[in-house]
Design a protein around this motif. Sequence first.
Motif, PDB file in Angstrom:
ATOM      1  N   ASP A 164       0.816  -1.221   0.000  1.00 27.94           N
ATOM      2  CA  ASP A 164       0.000   0.000   0.000  1.00 27.94           C
ATOM      3  C   ASP A 164       0.848   1.270   0.000  1.00 27.94           C
ATOM      4  O   ASP A 164       2.000   1.273   0.428  1.00 27.94           O
ATOM      5  N   ASP A 165       0.212   2.331  -0.436  1.00 27.75           N
ATOM      6  CA  ASP A 165       0.640   3.728  -0.227  1.00 27.75           C
ATOM      7  C   ASP A 165       1.678   4.256  -1.214  1.00 27.75           C
ATOM      8  O   ASP A 165       2.080   5.406  -1.127  1.00 27.75           O
ATOM      9  N   HIS A 210      -6.158   3.413  -4.176  1.00 24.35           N
ATOM     10  CA  HIS A 210      -6.088   3.605  -2.712  1.00 24.35           C
ATOM     11  C   HIS A 210      -6.397   5.070  -2.370  1.00 24.35           C
ATOM     12  O   HIS A 210      -5.842   5.608  -1.430  1.00 24.35           O
ATOM     13  N   HIS A 263      -5.354   9.988   0.285  1.00 25.20           N
ATOM     14  CA  HIS A 263      -5.112   9.194   1.493  1.00 25.20           C
ATOM     15  C   HIS A 263      -5.143  10.118   2.720  1.00 25.20           C
ATOM     16  O   HIS A 263      -4.425   9.920   3.695  1.00 25.20           O
ATOM     17  N   TYR A 300      -6.441   3.477   5.327  1.00 24.92           N
ATOM     18  CA  TYR A 300      -6.441   3.014   6.730  1.00 24.92           C
ATOM     19  C   TYR A 300      -7.379   1.818   6.953  1.00 24.92           C
ATOM     20  O   TYR A 300      -7.595   1.404   8.091  1.00 24.92           O
TER      21      TYR A 300
HETATM   22 ZN   LIG Z   1      -2.811   3.271   3.064  1.00 27.19          ZN
END
Ligand SMILES: [Zn+2]
Length: 257
Positions: A75-76, A126, A130, A168
């Motif tokens: 992720d991210d 995602h 964010h 999250y």
């Molecule tokens: Zn994330």
Amino acid sequence: MLNYNDTTIAYLVVLVILIISGMLSTTAGIVIILIITLLYVSLLVIASARIQMNFHIKAINRGSKEKAKVALTFDDGPDENTTLRILDILEKHKIKAAFFCIGSRIEKNRGILKQISDRGHIIGNHSWSHAFIFDFYLPGKMVREIEKTDAIIKEITGKEPEYFRPPYGVTNPFLSKALKRTGHTVIGWSLRTFDTMKNKQQVLNKLETEISNGGIILFHDTNPETAELLEQAIDIIKNKGMEIIRLDYLMNDEFTE
Ligand SMILES: [Zn+2]
């Protein structure tokens, strides 16, 4: 299985019954209403933070428990320092993974996103920002973030993402509404490694003790330590006799939850 609609209806029905029966005029009635309201709100808060409860949104959190297969997710990213290192390790071990990318980071790392796609990995959405307050956005704003991220991924890779992972892992009724509009399949996880919070040995220990068949494992390709521990993590999984396959193949197996 508990879900938001049924729980809210049950809560409202109890509330109406208490009001109609005149219990609101008694201290006991008021105490009962306060307790029920507290339980209801607590459940909403807990369920919003636990995507595996499928309370607000039906998410895919694992594959079949019958098969010794797991999937890796990152992720991210894309991250200018770490994602390419992770891609090289995955390539060395002939592993395909899924990367849930943030739109604003894609904008700065277009070439890296292209490489993720060209090397045969899945790219999921995602969100664009964010943002810490993403879960307080109204559905329309969530939709705009998700669609903007889809658009840049499609522009760079030629493919529109099918999968969305909530920032999250938090879900709520607004996100549920937004995702009904965008139509993404929602992906959670069965094993969160906490790779951005724990040290390498703690992450590896967690993997060693908690990994199970059908697992969807959550890492972050923004974390340099994740690149450092990844080969050992792969060894741990393989030593348990488990095969690491791409998320979409894992999902094609029958689900057990
Ligand atoms: Zn994330």
